[in-house]
Design a protein around this motif. Structure first.
Motif, PDB file in Angstrom:
ATOM      1  N   SER A  69       0.819  -1.206   0.000  1.00  0.00           N
ATOM      2  CA  SER A  69       0.000   0.000   0.000  1.00  0.00           C
ATOM      3  C   SER A  69       0.857   1.261   0.000  1.00  0.00           C
ATOM      4  O   SER A  69       0.635   2.178  -0.803  1.00  0.00           O
ATOM      5  N   VAL A  70       1.822   1.326   0.888  1.00  0.00           N
ATOM      6  CA  VAL A  70       2.672   2.518   0.974  1.00  0.00           C
ATOM      7  C   VAL A  70       3.526   2.659  -0.283  1.00  0.00           C
ATOM      8  O   VAL A  70       3.726   3.768  -0.794  1.00  0.00           O
ATOM      9  N   THR A  71       4.023   1.552  -0.820  1.00  0.00           N
ATOM     10  CA  THR A  71       4.841   1.608  -2.029  1.00  0.00           C
ATOM     11  C   THR A  71       4.015   2.096  -3.213  1.00  0.00           C
ATOM     12  O   THR A  71       4.499   2.872  -4.040  1.00  0.00           O
ATOM     13  N   LEU A  72       2.763   1.657  -3.306  1.00  0.00           N
ATOM     14  CA  LEU A  72       1.903   2.115  -4.386  1.00  0.00           C
ATOM     15  C   LEU A  72       1.687   3.619  -4.305  1.00  0.00           C
ATOM     16  O   LEU A  72       1.777   4.333  -5.311  1.00  0.00           O
ATOM     17  N   LYS A  73       1.430   4.113  -3.104  1.00  0.00           N
ATOM     18  CA  LYS A  73       1.214   5.554  -2.940  1.00  0.00           C
ATOM     19  C   LYS A  73       2.490   6.341  -3.258  1.00  0.00           C
ATOM     20  O   LYS A  73       2.450   7.343  -3.974  1.00  0.00           O
ATOM     21  N   ALA A  74       3.615   5.893  -2.728  1.00  0.00           N
ATOM     22  CA  ALA A  74       4.880   6.595  -2.982  1.00  0.00           C
ATOM     23  C   ALA A  74       5.299   6.470  -4.442  1.00  0.00           C
ATOM     24  O   ALA A  74       5.828   7.426  -5.032  1.00  0.00           O
ATOM     25  N   GLY A  75       5.072   5.308  -5.047  1.00  0.00           N
ATOM     26  CA  GLY A  75       5.413   5.128  -6.458  1.00  0.00           C
ATOM     27  C   GLY A  75       4.583   6.015  -7.361  1.00  0.00           C
ATOM     28  O   GLY A  75       5.087   6.583  -8.335  1.00  0.00           O
ATOM     29  N   ALA A  76       3.296   6.155  -7.048  1.00  0.00           N
ATOM     30  CA  ALA A  76       2.443   7.045  -7.833  1.00  0.00           C
ATOM     31  C   ALA A  76       2.903   8.492  -7.698  1.00  0.00           C
ATOM     32  O   ALA A  76       2.928   9.242  -8.680  1.00  0.00           O
ATOM     33  N   ALA A  77       3.279   8.888  -6.484  1.00  0.00           N
ATOM     34  CA  ALA A  77       3.780  10.251  -6.281  1.00  0.00           C
ATOM     35  C   ALA A  77       5.086  10.466  -7.049  1.00  0.00           C
ATOM     36  O   ALA A  77       5.274  11.512  -7.684  1.00  0.00           O
ATOM     37  N   LEU A  78       5.989   9.491  -7.002  1.00  0.00           N
ATOM     38  CA  LEU A  78       7.248   9.593  -7.752  1.00  0.00           C
ATOM     39  C   LEU A  78       6.987   9.708  -9.248  1.00  0.00           C
ATOM     40  O   LEU A  78       7.616  10.513  -9.944  1.00  0.00           O
ATOM     41  N   LEU A  79       6.077   8.899  -9.749  1.00  0.00           N
ATOM     42  CA  LEU A  79       5.769   8.927 -11.174  1.00  0.00           C
ATOM     43  C   LEU A  79       5.176  10.273 -11.574  1.00  0.00           C
ATOM     44  O   LEU A  79       5.544  10.846 -12.602  1.00  0.00           O
ATOM     45  N   ILE A  81       5.525  13.231  -9.947  1.00  0.00           N
ATOM     46  CA  ILE A  81       6.554  14.275  -9.813  1.00  0.00           C
ATOM     47  C   ILE A  81       7.582  14.163 -10.929  1.00  0.00           C
ATOM     48  O   ILE A  81       8.046  15.159 -11.473  1.00  0.00           O
ATOM     49  N   GLY A  82       7.935  12.936 -11.300  1.00  0.00           N
ATOM     50  CA  GLY A  82       8.920  12.744 -12.359  1.00  0.00           C
ATOM     51  C   GLY A  82       8.402  13.075 -13.739  1.00  0.00           C
ATOM     52  O   GLY A  82       9.151  13.543 -14.597  1.00  0.00           O
ATOM     53  N   ASN A  83       7.113  12.841 -13.972  1.00  0.00           N
ATOM     54  CA  ASN A  83       6.569  13.051 -15.310  1.00  0.00           C
ATOM     55  C   ASN A  83       5.952  14.420 -15.529  1.00  0.00           C
ATOM     56  O   ASN A  83       5.740  14.819 -16.664  1.00  0.00           O
ATOM     57  N   LEU A  84       5.650  15.133 -14.480  1.00  0.00           N
ATOM     58  CA  LEU A  84       5.020  16.442 -14.636  1.00  0.00           C
ATOM     59  C   LEU A  84       5.861  17.412 -15.472  1.00  0.00           C
ATOM     60  O   LEU A  84       5.320  18.052 -16.392  1.00  0.00           O
ATOM     61  N   PRO A  85       7.169  17.537 -15.235  1.00  0.00           N
ATOM     62  CA  PRO A  85       7.955  18.434 -16.101  1.00  0.00           C
ATOM     63  C   PRO A  85       7.982  17.978 -17.562  1.00  0.00           C
ATOM     64  O   PRO A  85       7.963  18.808 -18.467  1.00  0.00           O
ATOM     65  N   ILE A  86       7.971  16.694 -17.790  1.00  0.00           N
ATOM     66  CA  ILE A  86       7.972  16.175 -19.158  1.00  0.00           C
ATOM     67  C   ILE A  86       6.648  16.511 -19.846  1.00  0.00           C
ATOM     68  O   ILE A  86       6.615  16.925 -21.008  1.00  0.00           O
ATOM     69  N   ILE A  87       5.560  16.356 -19.110  1.00  0.00           N
ATOM     70  CA  ILE A  87       4.249  16.668 -19.670  1.00  0.00           C
ATOM     71  C   ILE A  87       4.141  18.154 -19.988  1.00  0.00           C
ATOM     72  O   ILE A  87       3.650  18.543 -21.051  1.00  0.00           O
ATOM     73  N   ILE A  88       4.601  18.991 -19.081  1.00  0.00           N
ATOM     74  CA  ILE A  88       4.557  20.439 -19.306  1.00  0.00           C
ATOM     75  C   ILE A  88       5.400  20.804 -20.515  1.00  0.00           C
ATOM     76  O   ILE A  88       4.989  21.606 -21.356  1.00  0.00           O
ATOM     77  N   TYR A  89       6.574  20.186 -20.642  1.00  0.00           N
ATOM     78  CA  TYR A  89       7.428  20.471 -21.792  1.00  0.00           C
ATOM     79  C   TYR A  89       6.778  19.995 -23.088  1.00  0.00           C
ATOM     80  O   TYR A  89       6.801  20.687 -24.097  1.00  0.00           O
ATOM     81  N   ALA A  90       6.207  18.798 -23.048  1.00  0.00           N
ATOM     82  CA  ALA A  90       5.651  18.220 -24.272  1.00  0.00           C
ATOM     83  C   ALA A  90       4.441  18.987 -24.779  1.00  0.00           C
ATOM     84  O   ALA A  90       4.276  19.169 -25.981  1.00  0.00           O
ATOM     85  N   PHE A  91       3.594  19.437 -23.877  1.00  0.00           N
ATOM     86  CA  PHE A  91       2.377  20.119 -24.302  1.00  0.00           C
ATOM     87  C   PHE A  91       2.468  21.631 -24.203  1.00  0.00           C
ATOM     88  O   PHE A  91       1.486  22.318 -24.428  1.00  0.00           O
ATOM     89  N   SER A  92       3.643  22.134 -23.826  1.00  0.00           N
ATOM     90  CA  SER A  92       3.888  23.561 -23.665  1.00  0.00           C
ATOM     91  C   SER A  92       3.034  24.097 -22.523  1.00  0.00           C
ATOM     92  O   SER A  92       2.167  23.433 -21.997  1.00  0.00           O
ATOM     93  N   VAL A  93       3.322  25.321 -22.152  1.00  0.00           N
ATOM     94  CA  VAL A  93       2.578  25.972 -21.080  1.00  0.00           C
ATOM     95  C   VAL A  93       1.449  26.760 -21.732  1.00  0.00           C
ATOM     96  O   VAL A  93       1.705  27.589 -22.601  1.00  0.00           O
ATOM     97  N   GLU A 121      12.582   7.104 -16.788  1.00  0.00           N
ATOM     98  CA  GLU A 121      11.477   6.250 -16.350  1.00  0.00           C
ATOM     99  C   GLU A 121      11.993   4.947 -15.737  1.00  0.00           C
ATOM    100  O   GLU A 121      11.452   4.469 -14.743  1.00  0.00           O
ATOM    101  N   LEU A 122      13.026   4.371 -16.319  1.00  0.00           N
ATOM    102  CA  LEU A 122      13.608   3.156 -15.751  1.00  0.00           C
ATOM    103  C   LEU A 122      14.233   3.425 -14.386  1.00  0.00           C
ATOM    104  O   LEU A 122      14.159   2.585 -13.484  1.00  0.00           O
ATOM    105  N   VAL A 123      14.843   4.582 -14.228  1.00  0.00           N
ATOM    106  CA  VAL A 123      15.407   4.946 -12.917  1.00  0.00           C
ATOM    107  C   VAL A 123      14.288   5.077 -11.891  1.00  0.00           C
ATOM    108  O   VAL A 123      14.430   4.617 -10.749  1.00  0.00           O
TER     109      VAL A 123
END
Length: 151
Positions: A69-79, A81-93, A121-123
């Motif tokens: 349960s805790v790993t799922l929550k932390a993994g979702a948060a990591l994903l 936080i890690g993907n938000l800058p990529i999404i912002i870059y890909a779709f522009s502001v 993503e692998l990291v």
């Protein structure tokens, strides 16, 4: 071998596979990752068979449930936080939120950048495996684990 040691070994193997994958890409032989992954899976399989405390009691079930349960929550948060800058870059502001006239992402993203995103993503995935190991160790100690449980 104890369960916690097994999880740490699998986490280290995941990090090692990411490093090897990056190195194989740099030397332009990416297909070498296939035997490396097969060897890592074989090592995880062999080490799982040598776990000494494989019996499941109520305490172990509780530890595994809380860890998952805790790993799922932390993994979702990591994903996220890690993907938000990529999404912002890909779709522009969007201009209505933030006016940045000088920032325009390229129409075509070069393959090198996509490769770096894939390595990132692998990291993140390897970090989740190590996070699972750490959380499992924490809950093992919290719910009746002792010093002898760690090798």
């Amino acid at each position: 071998m104890k369960k916690n040691s097994y999880y740490i070994i699998c986490g280290v193997l995941a990090v090692l596979l990411v490093i090897l994958f990056y190195l194989f890409i740099q030397i332009r032989l990416p297909l070498l990752i296939i035997p490396a992954v097969l060897i890592a899976v074989f090592l995880c399989f062999i080490s799982k068979r040598s776990i000494a405390d494989a019996e499941m009691d109520e305490r172990q079930v509780l530890i595994d449930m809380k860890t998952a349960s805790v790993t799922l929550k932390a993994g979702a948060a990591l994903l996220l936080i890690g993907n938000l800058p990529i999404i912002i870059y890909a779709f522009s502001v969007p201009p209505m939120i933030m006016r940045l006239p000088h920032f325009r992402p390229p129409d075509v993203v070069p393959l090198g950048i996509l490769g770096q995103i894939a390595i990132f993503e692998l990291v993140l995935l390897a970090a989740v495996v190590l996070l699972y190991a750490g959380i499992h160790i924490y809950y093992t100690h919290k719910y009746g684990g002792d010093i002898a449980d760690e090798e």
